[in-house]
Design a protein around this motif. Structure first.
Motif, PDB file in Angstrom:
ATOM      1  N   ILE A 147      13.703   8.036  -7.738  1.00 51.79           N
ATOM      2  CA  ILE A 147      13.584   6.761  -8.441  1.00 51.79           C
ATOM      3  C   ILE A 147      12.620   5.896  -7.644  1.00 51.79           C
ATOM      4  N   SER A 148      11.536   5.498  -8.277  1.00 47.16           N
ATOM      5  CA  SER A 148      10.490   4.749  -7.571  1.00 47.16           C
ATOM      6  C   SER A 148      10.323   3.373  -8.193  1.00 47.16           C
ATOM      7  N   VAL A 149      10.437   2.361  -7.350  1.00 48.63           N
ATOM      8  CA  VAL A 149      10.233   0.973  -7.774  1.00 48.63           C
ATOM      9  C   VAL A 149       8.980   0.477  -7.078  1.00 48.63           C
ATOM     10  N   ILE A 150       7.990   0.050  -7.850  1.00 56.60           N
ATOM     11  CA  ILE A 150       6.697  -0.292  -7.266  1.00 56.60           C
ATOM     12  C   ILE A 150       6.184  -1.612  -7.804  1.00 56.60           C
ATOM     13  N   ALA A 151       5.553  -2.389  -6.934  1.00 64.40           N
ATOM     14  CA  ALA A 151       4.920  -3.637  -7.347  1.00 64.40           C
ATOM     15  C   ALA A 151       3.622  -3.327  -8.084  1.00 64.40           C
ATOM     16  N   ARG A 152       3.339  -4.110  -9.105  1.00 61.22           N
ATOM     17  CA  ARG A 152       2.143  -3.869  -9.913  1.00 61.22           C
ATOM     18  C   ARG A 152       0.855  -3.945  -9.099  1.00 61.22           C
ATOM     19  N   ASN A 153       0.853  -4.741  -8.033  1.00 59.06           N
ATOM     20  CA  ASN A 153      -0.374  -4.891  -7.251  1.00 59.06           C
ATOM     21  C   ASN A 153      -0.449  -3.933  -6.064  1.00 59.06           C
ATOM     22  N   THR A 154       0.466  -2.965  -6.001  1.00 59.53           N
ATOM     23  CA  THR A 154       0.437  -1.987  -4.910  1.00 59.53           C
ATOM     24  C   THR A 154      -0.795  -1.101  -5.030  1.00 59.53           C
ATOM     25  N   LYS A 155      -1.515  -0.937  -3.926  1.00 55.72           N
ATOM     26  CA  LYS A 155      -2.689  -0.064  -3.905  1.00 55.72           C
ATOM     27  C   LYS A 155      -2.224   1.366  -3.659  1.00 55.72           C
ATOM     28  N   ILE A 156      -2.610   2.277  -4.552  1.00 58.08           N
ATOM     29  CA  ILE A 156      -2.193   3.669  -4.452  1.00 58.08           C
ATOM     30  C   ILE A 156      -3.427   4.577  -4.483  1.00 58.08           C
ATOM     31  N   GLY A 157      -3.312   5.747  -3.855  1.00 54.22           N
ATOM     32  CA  GLY A 157      -4.414   6.694  -3.894  1.00 54.22           C
ATOM     33  C   GLY A 157      -4.445   7.595  -2.678  1.00 54.22           C
ATOM     34  N   MET A 158      -5.461   8.446  -2.657  1.00 53.94           N
ATOM     35  CA  MET A 158      -5.668   9.404  -1.563  1.00 53.94           C
ATOM     36  C   MET A 158      -7.069   9.222  -0.981  1.00 53.94           C
TER      37      MET A 158
ATOM     38  N   TYR B  30       0.839  -1.193   0.000  1.00 49.16           N
ATOM     39  CA  TYR B  30       0.000   0.000   0.000  1.00 49.16           C
ATOM     40  C   TYR B  30       0.879   1.250   0.000  1.00 49.16           C
ATOM     41  N   ALA B  31       0.476   2.235  -0.786  1.00 56.59           N
ATOM     42  CA  ALA B  31       1.064   3.578  -0.734  1.00 56.59           C
ATOM     43  C   ALA B  31      -0.113   4.538  -0.815  1.00 56.59           C
ATOM     44  N   LEU B  32      -0.643   4.893   0.345  1.00 62.12           N
ATOM     45  CA  LEU B  32      -1.859   5.696   0.418  1.00 62.12           C
ATOM     46  C   LEU B  32      -1.612   6.993   1.178  1.00 62.12           C
ATOM     47  N   GLY B  33      -2.370   8.016   0.828  1.00 66.84           N
ATOM     48  CA  GLY B  33      -2.265   9.287   1.534  1.00 66.84           C
ATOM     49  C   GLY B  33      -0.862   9.841   1.506  1.00 66.84           C
ATOM     50  N   GLY B  34      -0.336  10.150   2.706  1.00 68.18           N
ATOM     51  CA  GLY B  34       1.034  10.653   2.782  1.00 68.18           C
ATOM     52  C   GLY B  34       2.048   9.655   2.264  1.00 68.18           C
ATOM     53  N   GLY B  35       1.760   8.354   2.375  1.00 66.78           N
ATOM     54  CA  GLY B  35       2.642   7.335   1.815  1.00 66.78           C
ATOM     55  C   GLY B  35       2.694   7.423   0.300  1.00 66.78           C
ATOM     56  N   PHE B  36       1.559   7.711  -0.326  1.00 68.32           N
ATOM     57  CA  PHE B  36       1.498   7.899  -1.770  1.00 68.32           C
ATOM     58  C   PHE B  36       2.293   9.138  -2.172  1.00 68.32           C
ATOM     59  N   GLU B  37       2.146  10.215  -1.403  1.00 66.03           N
ATOM     60  CA  GLU B  37       2.902  11.430  -1.699  1.00 66.03           C
ATOM     61  C   GLU B  37       4.407  11.178  -1.634  1.00 66.03           C
ATOM     62  N   MET B  38       4.852  10.491  -0.583  1.00 65.74           N
ATOM     63  CA  MET B  38       6.280  10.206  -0.466  1.00 65.74           C
ATOM     64  C   MET B  38       6.776   9.342  -1.613  1.00 65.74           C
ATOM     65  N   ALA B  39       5.959   8.367  -2.031  1.00 66.76           N
ATOM     66  CA  ALA B  39       6.331   7.512  -3.157  1.00 66.76           C
ATOM     67  C   ALA B  39       6.526   8.343  -4.420  1.00 66.76           C
ATOM     68  N   LEU B  40       5.630   9.305  -4.645  1.00 68.69           N
ATOM     69  CA  LEU B  40       5.722  10.152  -5.840  1.00 68.69           C
ATOM     70  C   LEU B  40       6.884  11.137  -5.756  1.00 68.69           C
TER      71      LEU B  40
ATOM     72  N   ARG C 124      -9.137  12.595 -10.967  1.00 73.32           N
ATOM     73  CA  ARG C 124      -9.886  11.375 -10.659  1.00 73.32           C
ATOM     74  C   ARG C 124      -9.613  10.901  -9.233  1.00 73.32           C
ATOM     75  N   LEU C 125      -8.339  10.806  -8.854  1.00 72.50           N
ATOM     76  CA  LEU C 125      -7.997  10.276  -7.537  1.00 72.50           C
ATOM     77  C   LEU C 125      -8.432  11.207  -6.413  1.00 72.50           C
ATOM     78  N   LEU C 126      -8.317  12.526  -6.632  1.00 67.52           N
ATOM     79  CA  LEU C 126      -8.646  13.474  -5.571  1.00 67.52           C
ATOM     80  C   LEU C 126     -10.140  13.714  -5.436  1.00 67.52           C
ATOM     81  N   LEU C 127     -10.874  13.637  -6.544  1.00 68.12           N
ATOM     82  CA  LEU C 127     -12.306  13.922  -6.494  1.00 68.12           C
ATOM     83  C   LEU C 127     -13.162  12.693  -6.212  1.00 68.12           C
ATOM     84  N   THR C 128     -12.566  11.512  -6.240  1.00 68.66           N
ATOM     85  CA  THR C 128     -13.325  10.295  -5.938  1.00 68.66           C
ATOM     86  C   THR C 128     -12.774   9.539  -4.745  1.00 68.66           C
ATOM     87  N   GLY C 129     -11.490   9.761  -4.396  1.00 70.13           N
ATOM     88  CA  GLY C 129     -10.870   8.973  -3.345  1.00 70.13           C
ATOM     89  C   GLY C 129     -10.592   7.547  -3.760  1.00 70.13           C
TER      90      GLY C 129
END
Length: 292
Positions: free
Chosen positions: A137-148, A123-133, A175-180
């Motif tokens: 250099i970002s390495v991410i698993a295809r099944n990682t859940k991302i969003g706000m 998971y990379a959500l909320g502040g975790g998603f921001e830090m990931a972005l 899309r991500l900010l207006l729907t969550g």
């Protein structure tokens, strides 16, 4: 080397010139509070000031990067203000002062003088998603859940809007900010948001590969380049971001909810955090239309 409660781990590989910071709060899917964030900031400062380190690798324990700010203490980061603190909203002036300080952490990470590599999985959500972005250099698993997802109950003006629009593009950011919505990283692999999107079993090795690759670069050259990158981004994409991010957050989280709208803080106080998340997901669930 660790913090007193071991919720943030810090290691140095002097031979490879790589430092590793690990969020180690797996019971909460590596959600963090103000203390964890401040500890992380101190370790980042140590890396920034160490001439023998070129790269910092950010990761999470037990295959989860971070689910962001720990919502068990929503509003708790604004501090105690008397007996009625738990029942009353913090003043707007208090919000601005605290959020200005809080967003300093993210501004410093975005402009960090050494190479940042993210090992992102689970998971990379909320502040975790921001830090990931924000990592270089970002390495991410295809099944990682991302969003706000917190935008569903704290408002769509959370986080660094400049960074979201610059990194995600205006369509996906809206899309991500207006729907969550929470989506899988593999669904946006074609957009090139992350450096390296791979199978879950390869994330740690791929992240280490990129860290070692970047660490071979001339250390002074890296610092010069990072400052040049920051100047270009500030002039082209992030102009006004330093003020806008905390200002919008402070105002945006002071929402008034109309009858029938989902109020997470109120629901949490009545039913507890776990049940509040279940009720949130139930409220916001809208089935996809079926094909005719």
């Amino acid at each position: 080397m660790t913090t007193a409660d071991d919720r943030v781990l810090f290691e140095i590989d002097t031979e490879k010139r790589i430092a590793t910071i690990t969020f180690n709060n797996p019971q909460q899917r590596n959600a963090y509070d103000a203390t964890m964030r401040e500890t992380t900031a101190r370790y980042l400062d140590r890396v920034a000031e160490d001439d023998d380190l070129t790269v910092v690798l950010l990761r999470g324990a037990d295959g989860v990067f971070s689910t962001g700010v720990d919502m068990n203490n929503a509003y708790g980061w604004y501090g105690e203000r008397g007996e009625s603190a738990a029942k009353s909203r913090p003043s707007q002036r208090r919000r601005l002062a605290v959020d200005r300080k809080s967003f300093g952490f993210y501004h410093n990470l975005m402009g960090f003088p050494k190479v940042t590599v993210g090992e992102i999985s689970g998971y990379a959500l909320g502040g975790g998603f921001e830090m990931a972005l924000m990592t270089d250099i970002s390495v991410i698993a295809r099944n990682t859940k991302i969003g706000m997802p917190a935008t569903r109950f704290l408002g769509p003006a959370l986080g660094s809007l400049h960074m979201f629009f610059h990194r995600l593009g205006p369509v996906l950011a809206r899309r991500l900010l207006l729907t969550g919505d929470i989506i899988e990283a593999g669904a946006v692999e074609h957009l090139g948001i992350f450096t390296d999107t791979c199978d879950p079993g390869m994330v740690a090795r791929r992240a280490r590969y990129w860290a070692e690759k970047a660490a071979k670069m001339p250390a002074d050259g890296v610092v010069i380049a990072k400052e040049a990158f920051r100047l270009v981004e500030q002039s082209q994409a992030y102009q006004g971001e330093e003020v806008a991010s905390y200002l919008f957050h402070a105002f945006g989280t002071n929402l008034q909810f109309a009858p029938g709208e989902f109020n997470f803080v109120k629901t949490r106080s009545e039913h507890g955090t776990k049940e509040a998340f279940r009720l949130r997901d139930e409220y916001f669930n809208v089935p996809e239309p079926e094909e005719p």
